[in-house]
Design a protein around this motif. Structure first.
Motif, PDB file in Angstrom:
ATOM      1  N   PRO A 107      28.944  48.592  36.233  1.00  0.00           N
ATOM      2  CA  PRO A 107      29.048  48.687  37.442  1.00  0.00           C
ATOM      3  C   PRO A 107      29.941  48.313  38.327  1.00  0.00           C
ATOM      4  O   PRO A 107      30.278  46.967  37.990  1.00  0.00           O
ATOM      5  CB  PRO A 107      27.418  48.305  37.898  1.00  0.00           C
ATOM      6  CG  PRO A 107      27.155  47.225  36.818  1.00  0.00           C
ATOM      7  CD  PRO A 107      27.904  47.766  35.644  1.00  0.00           C
ATOM      8  N   PRO A 108      30.711  48.768  39.209  1.00  0.00           N
ATOM      9  CA  PRO A 108      31.724  48.259  40.128  1.00  0.00           C
ATOM     10  C   PRO A 108      31.436  47.009  40.868  1.00  0.00           C
ATOM     11  O   PRO A 108      30.256  47.184  41.609  1.00  0.00           O
ATOM     12  CB  PRO A 108      32.204  49.483  40.973  1.00  0.00           C
ATOM     13  CG  PRO A 108      30.863  50.619  40.890  1.00  0.00           C
ATOM     14  CD  PRO A 108      30.217  50.236  39.741  1.00  0.00           C
ATOM     15  N   ARG A 109      32.036  46.254  40.928  1.00  0.00           N
ATOM     16  CA  ARG A 109      31.899  45.052  42.023  1.00  0.00           C
ATOM     17  C   ARG A 109      33.034  45.178  43.011  1.00  0.00           C
ATOM     18  O   ARG A 109      34.309  45.565  42.794  1.00  0.00           O
ATOM     19  CB  ARG A 109      31.935  43.577  41.261  1.00  0.00           C
ATOM     20  CG  ARG A 109      31.034  43.618  40.258  1.00  0.00           C
ATOM     21  CD  ARG A 109      31.358  42.225  39.234  1.00  0.00           C
ATOM     22  NE  ARG A 109      30.239  42.161  38.263  1.00  0.00           N
ATOM     23  CZ  ARG A 109      29.184  41.412  38.271  1.00  0.00           C
ATOM     24  NH1 ARG A 109      29.204  40.540  39.318  1.00  0.00           N
ATOM     25  NH2 ARG A 109      28.337  41.069  37.545  1.00  0.00           N
ATOM     26  N   PHE A 110      32.785  44.713  44.134  1.00  0.00           N
ATOM     27  CA  PHE A 110      33.659  44.598  45.216  1.00  0.00           C
ATOM     28  C   PHE A 110      33.675  43.455  45.931  1.00  0.00           C
ATOM     29  O   PHE A 110      33.219  42.482  46.091  1.00  0.00           O
ATOM     30  CB  PHE A 110      33.284  45.843  46.338  1.00  0.00           C
ATOM     31  CG  PHE A 110      32.944  47.242  45.535  1.00  0.00           C
ATOM     32  CD1 PHE A 110      34.090  48.003  45.380  1.00  0.00           C
ATOM     33  CD2 PHE A 110      31.689  47.660  45.471  1.00  0.00           C
ATOM     34  CE1 PHE A 110      34.011  49.306  44.886  1.00  0.00           C
ATOM     35  CE2 PHE A 110      31.595  48.901  44.618  1.00  0.00           C
ATOM     36  CZ  PHE A 110      32.682  49.659  44.452  1.00  0.00           C
ATOM     37  N   MET A 111      34.996  43.354  46.852  1.00  0.00           N
ATOM     38  CA  MET A 111      35.203  42.227  47.493  1.00  0.00           C
ATOM     39  C   MET A 111      35.608  42.928  48.816  1.00  0.00           C
ATOM     40  O   MET A 111      36.003  44.069  48.945  1.00  0.00           O
ATOM     41  CB  MET A 111      36.094  41.363  47.072  1.00  0.00           C
ATOM     42  CG  MET A 111      37.413  41.751  46.693  1.00  0.00           C
ATOM     43  SD  MET A 111      38.511  40.572  45.921  1.00  0.00           S
ATOM     44  CE  MET A 111      39.840  41.770  45.231  1.00  0.00           C
ATOM     45  N   PRO A 112      35.658  41.985  49.907  1.00  0.00           N
ATOM     46  CA  PRO A 112      36.075  42.563  51.364  1.00  0.00           C
ATOM     47  C   PRO A 112      37.545  42.919  51.361  1.00  0.00           C
ATOM     48  O   PRO A 112      38.159  42.033  50.790  1.00  0.00           O
ATOM     49  CB  PRO A 112      35.569  41.614  52.388  1.00  0.00           C
ATOM     50  CG  PRO A 112      34.708  40.879  51.723  1.00  0.00           C
ATOM     51  CD  PRO A 112      35.123  40.788  50.095  1.00  0.00           C
ATOM     52  N   GLU A 113      37.784  44.149  52.010  1.00  0.00           N
ATOM     53  CA  GLU A 113      39.467  44.632  52.051  1.00  0.00           C
ATOM     54  C   GLU A 113      39.904  43.567  52.827  1.00  0.00           C
ATOM     55  O   GLU A 113      41.155  43.195  52.604  1.00  0.00           O
ATOM     56  CB  GLU A 113      39.524  45.605  52.911  1.00  0.00           C
ATOM     57  CG  GLU A 113      40.785  46.456  52.644  1.00  0.00           C
ATOM     58  CD  GLU A 113      40.619  47.714  53.570  1.00  0.00           C
ATOM     59  OE1 GLU A 113      39.972  48.424  53.718  1.00  0.00           O
ATOM     60  OE2 GLU A 113      41.782  47.929  54.151  1.00  0.00           O
ATOM     61  N   GLU A 114      39.345  42.840  53.919  1.00  0.00           N
ATOM     62  CA  GLU A 114      39.813  41.874  54.727  1.00  0.00           C
ATOM     63  C   GLU A 114      40.404  40.418  54.004  1.00  0.00           C
ATOM     64  O   GLU A 114      41.203  39.813  54.346  1.00  0.00           O
ATOM     65  CB  GLU A 114      38.827  41.167  55.543  1.00  0.00           C
ATOM     66  CG  GLU A 114      39.023  40.121  56.508  1.00  0.00           C
ATOM     67  CD  GLU A 114      38.649  38.749  56.017  1.00  0.00           C
ATOM     68  OE1 GLU A 114      39.417  37.901  56.397  1.00  0.00           O
ATOM     69  OE2 GLU A 114      37.539  38.540  55.135  1.00  0.00           O
ATOM     70  N   PRO A 132      36.242  33.433  48.470  1.00  0.00           N
ATOM     71  CA  PRO A 132      35.222  32.884  47.766  1.00  0.00           C
ATOM     72  C   PRO A 132      34.716  34.067  46.600  1.00  0.00           C
ATOM     73  O   PRO A 132      35.112  35.337  47.178  1.00  0.00           O
ATOM     74  CB  PRO A 132      33.884  32.653  48.560  1.00  0.00           C
ATOM     75  CG  PRO A 132      34.707  32.556  50.029  1.00  0.00           C
ATOM     76  CD  PRO A 132      36.077  33.380  49.779  1.00  0.00           C
ATOM     77  N   ASP A 133      33.971  33.861  45.568  1.00  0.00           N
ATOM     78  CA  ASP A 133      33.574  34.693  44.767  1.00  0.00           C
ATOM     79  C   ASP A 133      34.589  35.599  44.237  1.00  0.00           C
ATOM     80  O   ASP A 133      34.472  37.022  44.019  1.00  0.00           O
ATOM     81  CB  ASP A 133      32.368  35.794  45.574  1.00  0.00           C
ATOM     82  CG  ASP A 133      31.333  34.803  45.696  1.00  0.00           C
ATOM     83  OD1 ASP A 133      30.781  34.062  45.308  1.00  0.00           O
ATOM     84  OD2 ASP A 133      30.813  35.231  47.079  1.00  0.00           O
ATOM     85  N   THR A 134      35.928  35.365  43.936  1.00  0.00           N
ATOM     86  CA  THR A 134      36.675  35.994  43.370  1.00  0.00           C
ATOM     87  C   THR A 134      37.327  35.036  42.050  1.00  0.00           C
ATOM     88  O   THR A 134      36.965  33.974  41.763  1.00  0.00           O
ATOM     89  CB  THR A 134      38.027  35.963  44.352  1.00  0.00           C
ATOM     90  OG1 THR A 134      38.682  34.954  44.732  1.00  0.00           O
ATOM     91  CG2 THR A 134      37.516  36.760  45.372  1.00  0.00           C
ATOM     92  N   ARG A 135      38.020  35.927  41.297  1.00  0.00           N
ATOM     93  CA  ARG A 135      38.721  35.278  40.117  1.00  0.00           C
ATOM     94  C   ARG A 135      40.486  35.584  40.119  1.00  0.00           C
ATOM     95  O   ARG A 135      40.620  36.560  40.604  1.00  0.00           O
ATOM     96  CB  ARG A 135      38.160  35.546  38.907  1.00  0.00           C
ATOM     97  CG  ARG A 135      38.005  37.003  38.516  1.00  0.00           C
ATOM     98  CD  ARG A 135      37.279  36.877  37.179  1.00  0.00           C
ATOM     99  NE  ARG A 135      37.698  36.323  36.084  1.00  0.00           N
ATOM    100  CZ  ARG A 135      38.024  36.766  34.857  1.00  0.00           C
ATOM    101  NH1 ARG A 135      37.429  37.914  34.761  1.00  0.00           N
ATOM    102  NH2 ARG A 135      38.467  35.913  33.884  1.00  0.00           N
ATOM    103  N   VAL A 136      41.156  34.641  39.770  1.00  0.00           N
ATOM    104  CA  VAL A 136      42.438  34.891  39.686  1.00  0.00           C
ATOM    105  C   VAL A 136      42.909  35.040  38.317  1.00  0.00           C
ATOM    106  O   VAL A 136      42.773  34.289  37.613  1.00  0.00           O
ATOM    107  CB  VAL A 136      43.213  33.871  40.553  1.00  0.00           C
ATOM    108  CG1 VAL A 136      44.758  34.101  40.495  1.00  0.00           C
ATOM    109  CG2 VAL A 136      42.852  33.748  42.014  1.00  0.00           C
ATOM    110  N   ILE A 137      43.670  36.111  37.975  1.00  0.00           N
ATOM    111  CA  ILE A 137      44.145  36.092  36.661  1.00  0.00           C
ATOM    112  C   ILE A 137      45.780  36.452  36.887  1.00  0.00           C
ATOM    113  O   ILE A 137      46.155  37.272  37.646  1.00  0.00           O
ATOM    114  CB  ILE A 137      43.600  37.414  35.893  1.00  0.00           C
ATOM    115  CG1 ILE A 137      42.104  37.312  35.813  1.00  0.00           C
ATOM    116  CG2 ILE A 137      44.190  37.669  34.465  1.00  0.00           C
ATOM    117  CD1 ILE A 137      41.338  38.365  35.563  1.00  0.00           C
TER     118      ILE A 137
END
Lengths: 223, 422
Positions: free
Chosen positions: B97-104, B251-256
């Motif tokens: 299922p797709p996960r999203f984050m704000p475009e902001e 927040p709630d992101t990960r960096v690769i």
């Protein structure tokens, strides 16, 4: 001074024990010059070595100034030898690497006394060796060697001198000189026990004790 | 007169015996001192070599570090910021299922200037079916860049206007699409604005469109599922810190980080450091092995030399004692005690040991010095007063031990027997 009571000594020989001394006794007091006279091999040297505390007899006792030598340990006997007895040998027995003065002084290392250096120089002077005091034995005549040995025997001023054929290697003149020194020592209150096979030498003694080969003569105890 | 005078006179009289004894002791002591000095020299040289290699390695690593820093600053590295729990593979998967984050988030990242990021590209990526063509594609909605570090820089990705699409190589080849051609996508009419050349990756099956249009199409307004942060111009060493800062900012992101040459360079640098360190360890091990070999050889040779010297001295003294039998007899007749006679022999042994130890020490140090490099401080290193002290104290003791039995036998000789012989 010197008391020898009924000593006996035998050596091991190829054919069994060889007796050299048997029931031999003597007493020598101050002022006496005793000559033990006998042929070669009769035990004269054995007797002198036993008298000087260097050869334990198989039986009997040897006392110097009342002290029984063989009741002591070897260290104590060495002490008695250093203080009370002077040895003079036929072969002189000087240390080849020491000068006349040092040979005389060597006796002082065994004893303890003050003024040894001066006394050694006096003795050297008295025995006519002053000009030879810095010479080693190889540079001396036989007479000078024996006089050096005599001076060495007298350094610690012992009351007893044991002389084994002291003139055996000397000419008559030097021999007479040495015997005269010994007689003077006895005359001054010392005791001399002299072993010799020569009747002429024995004549210097105040008393002659003959010693025969293989059997020792019993000497009356009162002597 | 003292007993030492007697000892000196006897030594002077029998010089050869003394000289041979001293020679044996000198050889034994010289062997020992030379070996100890060589080992000390070896340790000193080892320290020098390792220090030089360490300094060389450090200088090399410093240079490499600086080079890497410069290179990676210019080179930059790439990051992709994803919603927490999402992977790069998930972006092209239909099953997760797709996960999203704000475009902001893209604006927040660019305005906060976490690092000198040259390009910030928000994107919405999804694998889906192109119903009109009956095939699966990757649809990627892009906005163009929200941030460009420098005005002189050329944007990596042009924005795509609404109503237009850019087709990947495999797509336009298989569907025979032409630039300017109109296509239908989920009932919308779109114009193919650009055809991409072959890239050999997922881009070849990707159709790009305007981000807002795709958000409307998928009903996820103001949402994205990836931010590409490209060409981050900072030393790769700061990567972990930048990642932390981004984590706090978004927040709630990960960096690769991905496709980054800088990482490869950094790994190469680390490998070089490891190799340098291994070379240093290897050198240390080599020097340790050399030392062990020298020690092992010395452990056999030196005791042999010492035992041989001891036996030689014992024999010499035995011969000397025999030669001095009459002397011992005379001294005993004069009233010398056994202990005094013993002292004559042992005193000679002590003197032999003293002279031999001093000569042996000088010879040993000299031998080591001949092998030493001509550098200042070497003589100070070799001329060790503690070793000298130990040798000077121990050698006379050992010489006494070697002479003890012949001396004791001489001292215990029966004077009557000796005088009877001579």
């Amino acid at each position: 001074m010197l008391e020898i009571d009924s000593i006996a000594k035998e050596y091991a020989g190829p054919a069994g024990p060889v007796p050299v001394l048997r029931e031999f006794s003597l007493r020598a007091g101050p002022g006496e010059m005793l000559a033990i006279q006998g042929p070669s091999g009769c035990g004269k040297t054995t007797l002198l070595l036993a008298a000087g505390g260097m050869l334990r007899p198989d039986q009997g006792a040897v006392r110097i100034q009342g002290r029984d030598l063989y009741a002591m340990d070897s260290g104590q006997r060495a002490g008695i030898r250093a203080r009370l007895a002077g040895f003079v040998f036929q072969q002189f027995h000087l240390l080849p690497y020491l000068t006349v003065l040092d040979n005389v002084l060597a006796a002082g290392l065994a004893g303890s006394g003050a003024g040894l250096q001066n006394r050694a120089l006096e003795l050297i002077e008295r025995f006519g060796l002053a000009h030879r005091r810095n010479h080693v034995p190889a540079q001396l005549s036989t007479g000078e060697r024996q006089r050096t040995a005599l001076a060495r025997a007298l350094l610690n001023q012992p009351p007893l001198i044991l002389a084994d054929e002291p003139t055996g290697n000397l000419d008559s003149e030097n021999g007479a000189q040495v015997l005269e020194f010994l007689r003077r020592f006895a005359a001054d209150g010392g005791t001399v026990v002299l072993a010799t096979h020569e009747p002429e030498v024995a004549r210097y003694a105040s008393r002659i004790i003959p010693l025969k080969s293989l059997t020792a003569h019993s000497v009356p105890s009162h002597l | 007169m003292r007993i030492t005078h007697l000892i000196y006179r006897e030594i002077a009289h029998r010089k050869l015996v003394f000289a041979l004894g001293v020679a044996a002791i000198t050889v034994a002591v010289a062997s020992l001192v030379a070996e100890v000095s060589w080992l000390r020299l070896h340790d000193w040289r080892t320290d020098q070599i390792l220090a030089a290699k360490s300094a060389e390695t450090k200088a090399m690593m410093d240079r490499l570090e600086e080079d890497i820093r410069k290179i990676t600053v210019r080179m930059g590295f790439n990051m992709v910021i994803l919603p927490q729990g999402q992977t790069l593979e998930d972006l092209q998967s239909e099953e997760r299922p797709p996960r999203f984050m704000p475009e902001e988030y893209a604006d927040r990242l660019s305005t906060n200037q976490v690092a000198t990021i040259n390009h910030v590209l928000p994107a919405l990526i999804q694998r889906l079916k192109w119903p009109e063509q009956q095939r699966k594609i990757i649809l990627m909605g892009v906005k163009g860049e929200v941030w460009i570090q420098s005005a002189s820089q050329k944007p990596i990705l042009e924005s795509i206007a609404a109503g237009q699409v850019v087709a990947g190589y495999e797509l336009h080849q298989s569907l025979k699409l032409k630039a300017g051609q109109k296509i239908q996508f989920q009932g919308r009419e779109l114009v193919v604005s650009k055809l991409l050349p072959e890239r050999g990756n997922a881009d070849d099956v990707t159709l790009w469109m305007n981000l807002g249009e795709m958000q409307a199409l998928l009903d996820c307004k103001q949402r994205i599922n990836a931010i590409l942060a490209l060409e981050c111009n900072c030393s790769v060493d700061r990567l972990a810190k930048i990642r932390q800062e981004i984590g706090r900012l978004l927040p709630d992101t990960r960096v690769i980080e991905f496709a980054s040459q800088a990482i490869a360079r950094a790994e190469a640098r680390n490998r070089a450091a490891e190799q340098a360190s291994a070379a240093l360890l290897q050198e240390r091990e080599h020097r340790r092995k050399l030392r062990s070999e020298q020690e092992a050889l010395a452990a056999i040779l030196i005791p042999l030399v010492i035992v041989a010297a001891g036996a030689w001295i014992g024999l010499l003294m035995h011969g000397n004692a025999r030669e001095r039998r009459s002397e011992v007899g005379i001294l005993r007749a004069l009233g010398f005690k056994s202990s005094q006679v013993l002292l004559l022999f042992l005193g000679k042994a002590v003197l032999m040991g003293l002279v031999g130890s001093l000569l042996g020490y000088a010879l040993g140090v000299g031998a080591a010095w001949l092998r030493a490099p001509a550098e200042p401080g070497v003589m100070r290193l070799l001329a060790d007063p503690r070793l000298l002290g130990a040798v000077v104290l121990a050698t006379p003791g050992l010489a006494v031990m070697m002479c003890w039995i012949p001396a004791l036998l001489a001292a215990r000789q029966d004077p009557a027997t000796i005088l009877g012989e001579v």
